[in-house]
Design an enzyme around this catalytic site. Structure first.
Site, PDB file in Angstrom:
ATOM      1  N   GLY B 322       0.836  -1.205   0.000  1.00  0.00           N
ATOM      2  CA  GLY B 322       0.000   0.000   0.000  1.00  0.00           C
ATOM      3  C   GLY B 322       0.867   1.249   0.000  1.00  0.00           C
ATOM      4  CB  SER B 323       0.131   4.646   1.189  1.00  0.00           C
ATOM      5  OG  SER B 323      -1.100   4.597   0.529  1.00  0.00           O
ATOM      6  CB  THR B 324       4.138   1.331   3.779  1.00  0.00           C
ATOM      7  OG1 THR B 324       4.082   0.165   2.964  1.00  0.00           O
ATOM      8  CG2 THR B 324       3.057   1.264   4.826  1.00  0.00           C
ATOM      9  CB  VAL B 325       6.316   1.402  -1.257  1.00  0.00           C
ATOM     10  CG1 VAL B 325       6.651   0.083  -0.583  1.00  0.00           C
ATOM     11  CG2 VAL B 325       5.042   1.289  -2.058  1.00  0.00           C
ATOM     12  CE  LYS B 326       0.328   6.603  -1.949  1.00  0.00           C
ATOM     13  NZ  LYS B 326      -0.921   7.141  -1.394  1.00  0.00           N
TER      14      LYS B 326
END
Lengths: 384, 654
Positions: B322-326
């Site tokens: 999810g967004s944790t790799v943004k």
């Protein structure tokens, strides 16, 4: 000629037995040899059951191994002699390369590096050489009808010594002895002059001190132990003393199946593998194991007979050498467990628990069967 | 036929040699027979006497398995003495009567009797057959009092593995079990004579060599039926090495408590060294169940459990990040020159690849308006990253995220780790024989689609940002200790290839944005920054479990829990000298900011804060206080400090 035609000439119909034998021959299976091998294996399973302390799972694994080995034998028996001969140099070279690989990237276990790990299977390339050496030498010497010339004899010696040295380095003395013997037998049957044979025997005796110096300490220990086992009864002499007690206390009639105290109470080491003959001696006595020795002898004699009937030089040398190697195998094992020879770690063929050598051994019998069943069209009544 | 005569000669010679061989065989057989006659007939009496007097046997005895401690010397795995009731069939005339008699004295379950009968069939008739394991004191006393009435019944003592911390450290420590046929394939069976246990998973498995030790040999005198009378000589076994883990039990327990029974995982690392401070996977199991006599039924029940308690989610669970790799994606944009720190995209609340085509929605229905990188990370704007991903293309994303260790195993020192999945054009062509579609790039931009990561990978990727590029190799073993000489050997931290950026200020921009996730009032994890006495940077993630229909209302919570999104959060703290990097995954937890972030806060507090709730850099506050003297001196190998710390704590444990 088909068997039905043969019997119709006689004015009879074939019996069930005759049909079966015919069937086996058409499958290139030599019936007498097969029967003898199966008898020894059956006796072996009975002995192994007791030696393993009555372990069903161990018997099952051994039975699977035996089945695989028999299947390999039947498959090899289908190969014609000339194809076998054509493949001989390739088998030898591959075996040699694999032996070199063992020294470089081999797997170790118990102080020796003998195995190659291919990921899905772990095997000893020395096993390939048990077949590769006699095949290669028979191939090299088969063109000579009378006596081989000197160049070929020297070449043969080098062809035996190269793998021998590699196996000696692993170290695996037992296998080295067997492979050396198989090479010597081919040379013997190739028609090498007697004076060379006696000369070589003398030279070997002279080389013993050199061999001693090159041995690993545990190998030297085995020889010293053999010479005087009582010197260290609980150390390295333990194996051989316990084995002799097992054999001796068995007497004429034995203590009975599953009743051997030496084996069942754990006094006898390695009783499922190298020392299984001692278990047989303890539980079945002298009268029980003499027939077993006779069976082994019969197998060897049948192999030598097949060599005598073969009129191809390559085939007969191979059959004779493989049969005699099998004999050495047996005699060395019995000799070592009864204290006649140093313990060199040779299992009792067809009976000891373990898979590596079983397949090789039966492949060699497959070759002998091929030599016998492929040479001519079967002529009924003439060639049994 | 010129060759004919020569051939005949050769044939005659061959026949002659065959006869020589036959003669040789008969001679040798005769010799062997003579030898057997000598042993079995002539000397038979002598050997029979020797056989009857044969009293000395050599038996192998297993070594004591090494203990496992946490980083402060708290005991995690040890050996307890245990007593088993055994029967010697050769000494018993009526087994059934003895069983009945025993059944009146102590409690025997039908299972125990059935197992006894099965073993009796399988084992040698001379071996002792266990009937009941783990006898308690009262049972021992009862048997001892009736010993004379029970010939052939004996008590054997041995040691069994026990795990004092139970389930809290189960997924780290693992457990031991009976040596199986599969185990025999990978070990040297000679080295295991006298042993019956082997490490099956976790530390118990991966450090089997260290823990196992070397067996000893006893020379024992026995009576004629094989019963041991006395031990004559002993070559003592060499006990296995003790292992000190990097895990801190208190932090581990704090993480278990914070997860509060939810399925998921917490992984906390020390960023500089890669030491795993806590590794929790829920649901878990009690490894002590595998030690008792009923290991197989316990295993059966656990492995068929639908919640999969044996599954180590920390290293084997693969979740869309999810967004944790943004943060990493934004850095890729900066690195490849696709964006600048101040560059803005307009976010109307959705993205279309062409007019009237499918709408890829932002989590915020009205959109984030004009958004730069800092705001996009803080508020987790999706459209910004759709645009960014389209500009980068999947292959650049694949290459850059790979630098952080995604898509490959991290090299943690326990087996079974999964590699996750970092997709690329080539991968999809090889896997599905299909080209890559632009829509799929959009999904990758928000850590969805094909992309999968393990919680451990996320923790390592976060530690890499905390270190500004230095990627640590995570590890669980901190030191090995020889229990006899007390010699200790530290494992050394290892670094993976670092992430080197063209412009190192990109780290600062990224960390700044991750700080805003907590500090900015509109940050997606703002709620956890209240009263936080230290600085921290983080990123929330909410990853879809299944593909939602793009035209349905986004954010609608599926009724069934198993369809709910996974909640994720990654963070490190403090910002300038990071002491902890953490990844939290709560399966079907819903929102990352609401569910996962507070768990991370609790764990970071436990590590960094003292009882007074204050933070002082590298000081004596918090759980890390115990460990601090050791962590500082880590790179210099064995230090007096560490020995003292390990030693003093270890003695408490013994």
């Amino acid at each position: 000629m088909r068997i039905e035609t043969y019997y119709s000439h006689l004015g009879k119909s074939p019996t069930v037995g005759a049909l079966l034998l015919d069937r086996l021959r058409r499958m290139h299976i030599e019936p007498l040899l097969l029967a003898l091998l199966l008898l020894v294996m059956a006796a072996g399973v009975v002995i192994l059951y007791s030696a393993s302390g009555g372990s069903d799972s161990l018997i099952l694994r051994q039975a699977i191994r035996l089945a695989v080995a028999i299947l390999a034998m039947i498959m090899v028996a289908q190969i014609r002699l000339r194809h076998l001969m054509a493949a001989a140099p390739a088998i030898y070279v591959i075996g040699l390369i694999l032996l070199l690989l063992v020294l470089v990237v081999g797997d170790s276990g118990g102080g020796a590096t003998r195995w190659l790990n291919l990921g899905f299977i772990r095997f000893q390339p020395a096993e390939i050489m048990k077949l590769g050496v006699p095949l290669m030498l028979a191939w090299l010497l088969s063109s000579e009808r009378a006596t081989p010339d000197m160049t070929k004899v020297v070449a043969s010696l080098l062809l035996v010594l190269a793998p021998l040295a590699l196996i000696f380095l692993q170290p695996d003395l037992g296998t080295a002895v067997l492979i050396g013997a198989s090479g010597a037998f081919v040379l013997f049957f190739s028609g090498l002059k007697w004076r060379y044979i006696f000369g070589a025997a003398a030279a070997m005796a002279g080389a013993l001190p050199l061999l001693w110096a090159r041995m690993h300490s545990y190998q030297q220990q085995r020889v010293l132990t053999f010479l005087n086992p009582e010197a260290d009864p609980l150390g390295s002499g333990y194996h051989i003393i316990q084995s002799k007690i097992a054999i001796g206390s068995g007497g004429l009639f034995g203590k009975g199946w599953l009743q051997g105290t030496q084996s069942q109470l754990d006094f006898l080491p390695e009783r499922s593998t190298d020392f299984i003959f001692s278990v047989a001696c303890e539980e079945f006595g002298l009268l029980g194991v003499l027939p077993l020795i006779a069976l082994y002898l019969a197998i060897v004699l049948r192999g030598l007979y097949i060599a005598a009937r073969c009129d191809d030089h390559f085939g007969r040398m191979l059959a004779a050498a493989l049969s005699l190697t099998f004999f050495v195998y047996t005699a060395v094992n019995i000799g070592m467990v009864s204290g006649l020879m140093p313990v060199v770690g040779v299992p009792l063929p067809l009976i000891s628990y373990g898979g590596t050598s079983m397949v090789t051994l039966l492949i060699s019998f497959g070759m002998i069967m091929s030599i016998h069943t492929h040479k001519t069209q079967p002529l009924y009544g003439a060639n049994l | 036929m010129a060759h004919r005569p020569e051939r005949l000669v050769a044939n005659r010679e061959f026949r002659l040699r065959l006869w020589v061989a036959v003669l040789g065989c008969f001679l040798i057989c005769g010799l062997l027979t003579l030898r057997l006659v000598r042993l079995q007939v002539t000397d038979h009496q002598n050997f029979t006497t020797q056989s009857e007097n044969n009293r000395i046997r050599i038996t192998a005895a297993g070594a004591l398995r090494g203990k496992i401690f946490d980083r402060n010397g708290v005991l995690l795995a040890t050996n307890d003495p245990s007593f088993a009731l055994e029967l010697l069939p050769t000494k018993i005339t009526d087994i059934d009567a003895t069983l009945a008699e025993l059944g009146e004295l102590i409690e025997l379950s039908p299972d125990e009797i059935a197992r006894f009968r099965k073993l009796r069939k399988r084992l040698s008739r001379y071996s002792a057959i266990p009937l009941k394991f783990a006898m308690d004191e009262q049972e021992l006393a009862t048997i001892a009092a009736n010993q004379t009435r029970l010939p052939g019944v004996r008590i054997s003592n041995s040691s069994t593995r026990s795990y004092p911390q139970g389930s809290a450290t189960a997924h780290v420590v693992g457990y031991t079990g009976k040596i199986s046929a599969a185990d025999l394939e990978r070990i040297d069976s000679n080295a295991y004579r006298g042993f019956d246990q082997i490490g099956k998973v976790g530390i118990e498995r991966s450090y089997e060599q260290q823990l196992h030790g070397e067996q000893g040999f006893n020379q024992v005198e026995t009576d004629a039926s094989g019963r041991t009378l006395r031990v004559i000589k002993t070559d003592a076994a060499i006990p296995g090495n003790d292992i000190y883990l990097t895990v801190d039990l208190q932090l581990q327990q704090a993480a278990v408590k914070a997860l509060a029974g939810r399925a998921g995982s917490v992984v906390a690392l020390q960023p500089a060294t890669g030491e795993v401070l806590a590794m929790v996977s829920q649901p878990d199991y009690d490894p002590n169940l595998f030690v008792s006599g009923n290991a197989s039924s316990a295993f059966g029940a656990l492995s068929s459990n639908q919640k999969r308690p044996l599954f180590n989610r920390a290293v084997q669970g693969q979740y869309p990040p999810g967004s944790t790799v943004k943060p990493q994606l934004a850095m890729a944009g900066l690195e490849y020159g696709v964006i600048t720190p101040s560059q803005q995209y307009f976010c109307p609340g959705y993205k279309q690849l062409s007019p009237n085509s499918r709408k890829y929605r932002d989590w915020k229905r009205g959109g984030h308006n004009h958004t730069n990188m800092r705001k996009a990370i803080a508020e987790s704007c999706d459209v910004f990253f759709y645009e960014l991903a389209l500009s980068l293309g999947v292959d650049k994303i694949h290459d850059f995220l790979g630098l952080f260790g995604l898509g490959e195993t991290t090299g943690l020192d326990i087996i079974g780790e999964k590699s996750g999945l970092l997709p690329s054009r080539g991968w999809k062509q090889a896997m599905y024989g299909e080209p890559w579609y632009r829509g799929e790039t959009l999904n990758i931009g928000i850590g969805q689609g094909f992309m999968l990561t393990t919680p451990l990978q996320l923790a390592v990727a976060t530690a890499t940002i905390a270190n500004r590029g230095e990627r640590p190799k995570p590890r669980l073993a901190r030191a090995f200790s020889d229990p006899i000489s007390d010699e200790r050997q530290l494992t050394l931290p290892e670094q993976m290839p670092p992430v080197v950026l063209r412009d190192s200020s990109h780290w600062q921009h990224t960390v700044q944005a991750m700080t805003d996730v907590l500090q900015s009032p509109s940050g997606s994890a703002h709620r956890i920054s209240t009263n936080m006495p230290y600085t921290a940077a983080g990123k929330t993630g909410t990853s879809q479990v299944f593909g939602l229909d793009p035209d349905s209302e986004y954010g609608e919570v599926p009724a069934e829990e198993r369809l709910r999104d996974h909640a994720l959060f990654v963070a490190f703290a403090p910002i300038e000298k990071p002491e902890i990097a953490i990844a939290v995954v709560v399966e079907h937890g819903g929102s990352g900011g609401r569910i996962a972030a507070p768990i991370a806060r609790t764990v970071m507090d436990a590590w960094l804060l003292g009882t007074a709730g204050t933070y002082q850099p590298s000081s004596n506050a918090g759980i890390r206080a115990n460990a601090n003297s050791t962590s500082a001196s880590n790179n210099q190998g064995e230090s007096p400090n560490l020995s003292a710390a390990l030693g003093s704590e270890a003695h408490h444990a013994h």
